[in-house]
Design an enzyme around this catalytic site. Structure first.
Site, short mmCIF file in Angstrom:
data_model
loop_
_atom_site.label_atom_id
_atom_site.label_comp_id
_atom_site.label_asym_id
_atom_site.label_seq_id
_atom_site.Cartn_x
_atom_site.Cartn_y
_atom_site.Cartn_z
N LYS A 192 2.08 -3.15 6.35
CA LYS A 192 2.40 -3.04 4.92
C LYS A 192 3.88 -2.69 4.72
O LYS A 192 4.50 -3.13 3.76
CB LYS A 192 1.49 -1.99 4.26
N TYR A 251 -1.93 -0.86 10.59
CA TYR A 251 -2.05 -1.45 9.24
C TYR A 251 -0.88 -0.98 8.38
O TYR A 251 -0.26 -1.78 7.65
CB TYR A 251 -3.38 -1.01 8.63
N SER A 261 0.86 -1.19 0.00
CA SER A 261 0.00 0.00 0.00
C SER A 261 0.89 1.23 0.00
O SER A 261 2.05 1.18 0.44
CB SER A 261 -0.85 0.02 1.27
P1 NAP Z 1 -11.85 -5.70 -1.08
O1 NAP Z 1 -12.31 -5.07 -2.35
O2 NAP Z 1 -12.64 -5.45 0.14
O3 NAP Z 1 -11.74 -7.28 -1.34
C1 NAP Z 1 -11.34 -8.10 -0.32
C2 NAP Z 1 -11.19 -9.53 -0.85
O4 NAP Z 1 -10.48 -10.24 0.13
C3 NAP Z 1 -12.50 -10.24 -1.06
O5 NAP Z 1 -12.37 -11.09 -2.18
C4 NAP Z 1 -12.64 -11.07 0.23
O6 NAP Z 1 -13.49 -12.18 -0.04
C5 NAP Z 1 -11.17 -11.43 0.47
N1 NAP Z 1 -10.72 -11.72 1.83
C6 NAP Z 1 -10.93 -10.99 2.96
N2 NAP Z 1 -10.29 -11.56 4.01
C7 NAP Z 1 -9.65 -12.66 3.52
C8 NAP Z 1 -8.83 -13.66 4.12
N3 NAP Z 1 -8.53 -13.66 5.43
N4 NAP Z 1 -8.34 -14.65 3.32
C9 NAP Z 1 -8.62 -14.68 2.01
N5 NAP Z 1 -9.41 -13.77 1.39
C10 NAP Z 1 -9.91 -12.77 2.15
O7 NAP Z 1 -10.32 -5.29 -0.75
P2 NAP Z 1 -9.24 -4.44 -1.58
O8 NAP Z 1 -9.41 -3.01 -1.24
O9 NAP Z 1 -9.23 -4.86 -3.00
O10 NAP Z 1 -7.89 -4.91 -0.86
C11 NAP Z 1 -7.07 -5.93 -1.39
C12 NAP Z 1 -5.63 -5.66 -1.03
O11 NAP Z 1 -5.24 -4.38 -1.51
C13 NAP Z 1 -5.32 -5.66 0.47
O12 NAP Z 1 -4.05 -6.24 0.67
C14 NAP Z 1 -5.24 -4.19 0.81
O13 NAP Z 1 -4.42 -3.96 1.93
C15 NAP Z 1 -4.59 -3.68 -0.46
N6 NAP Z 1 -4.74 -2.25 -0.68
C16 NAP Z 1 -5.99 -1.70 -0.76
C17 NAP Z 1 -6.10 -0.34 -0.98
C18 NAP Z 1 -7.43 0.32 -1.08
O14 NAP Z 1 -7.46 1.56 -0.97
N7 NAP Z 1 -8.52 -0.40 -1.31
C19 NAP Z 1 -4.94 0.45 -1.13
C20 NAP Z 1 -3.70 -0.15 -1.05
C21 NAP Z 1 -3.62 -1.50 -0.83
P3 NAP Z 1 -14.19 -13.07 1.13
O15 NAP Z 1 -15.07 -12.12 1.90
O16 NAP Z 1 -14.93 -14.13 0.40
O17 NAP Z 1 -13.06 -13.61 1.94
#
Ligand code: NAP
Length: 227
Positions: A169, A165, A152
């Site tokens: 990261k 968090y 992130s």
């Molecule tokens: P998201 O749209 O909320 O999607 C989360 C996904 O993770 C879903 O498919 C969920 O499905 C699955 N999940 C949740 N807990 C899990 C676990 N313990 N084991 C396996 N699967 C799990 O999330 P996102 O924003 O795309 O985030 C994904 C990654 O990007 C994360 O590492 C986050 O830190 C990183 N990131 C996000 C942002 C942002 O602004 N969104 C920015 C930088 C980095 P189920 O409910 O079926 O498990």
């Protein structure tokens, strides 16, 4: 990703096998889809069977080569089942995208509860390493591979509202360096991507409330979220 002329860069990933964790929604789903569109055989996974089934069906309906299995990355038996499933279905692993994360703590670093810290380290850091350990021997058998940890912007610029968090990261930057150093002789690369704030369910607590979103955007040079 776009090239200088604005068109998407095309990669040929035919005959490559990719595993993306937490790939039934958000960034993980986009990564899985893009890898499959580039020709890779992709295994998607997340905690809920219904989400896995829907994702597999949606992506297959676009003609993509996709299989899916439930994997809660915090569970050792699920991690092992995921890796065995990929190898059984596709014969090996070339690409591993470690994408799963949680954010159970909103607040400053000194307010972080021990249970929240443990969960952050378990899911965001330990699971990434444990899966890497399971997968590297399969990449070695194929004489190489690519590992990508989804960190992130918070890995570099600690966001005070989600300080713990952010630290988890930052740890992924170190993990990638350690894995890259150890695996280079096997022709396995390890890298990190550091997205800005993307409007997903995961980030809703940062993006959906004006007073919080202003605070989150303050240190950013271009003050907008990624759609
Ligand atoms: P998201 O749209 O909320 O999607 C989360 C996904 O993770 C879903 O498919 C969920 O499905 C699955 N999940 C949740 N807990 C899990 C676990 N313990 N084991 C396996 N699967 C799990 O999330 P996102 O924003 O795309 O985030 C994904 C990654 O990007 C994360 O590492 C986050 O830190 C990183 N990131 C996000 C942002 C942002 O602004 N969104 C920015 C930088 C980095 P189920 O409910 O079926 O498990």
């Amino acid at each position: 990703m776009a090239s200088e002329n604005g068109k998407p860069i095309s990669y040929n990933l035919e005959n490559k096998v990719a595993v993306v964790t937490a790939s039934t929604d958000g960034i993980g789903l986009s990564i899985a889809k893009r890898l499959a569109q580039s020709g890779a055989s992709v295994v998607v996974s997340s905690r809920k069977q219904a989400n896995v089934d829907k994702t597999v069906s949606d992506l297959r309906s676009e003609g993509l080569k996709v299989e899916g299995i439930v994997c809660h990355v915090g569970k050792d038996e699920d991690r092992k089942a995921l890796v065995n499933f990929v190898v059984e279905k596709f014969g090996g692993i070339d690409i591993f995208v470690s994408n799963a994360a949680v954010n159970p703590a909103i607040g400053s670093i000194l307010e972080t509860e021990e249970s929240a810290w443990d969960k952050l380290m378990d899911i965001n850091v330990k699971a990434a390493l444990m899966l890497t350990k399971e997968i590297v021997p399969h990449m070695e058998k194929r004489n190489g591979g690519a590992i990508v940890y989804n960190a992130s912007i918070a890995a570099y610029q600690i966001l005070p509202l989600i300080a713990a968090y952010s630290v988890s990261k930052t740890a992924l930057l170190g993990l990638a360096k350690a894995v890259a150093a150890e695996c280079a002789s096997m022709n396995i690369r390890a890298n990190v991507v550091c997205p800005g704030i993307v409007q997903t369910k995961f980030a809703a607590q940062l993006t959906d409330y004006e007073s919080i979103s202003e605070e989150v955007l303050r240190p950013m040079l271009i003050k907008r979220f990624v759609l």
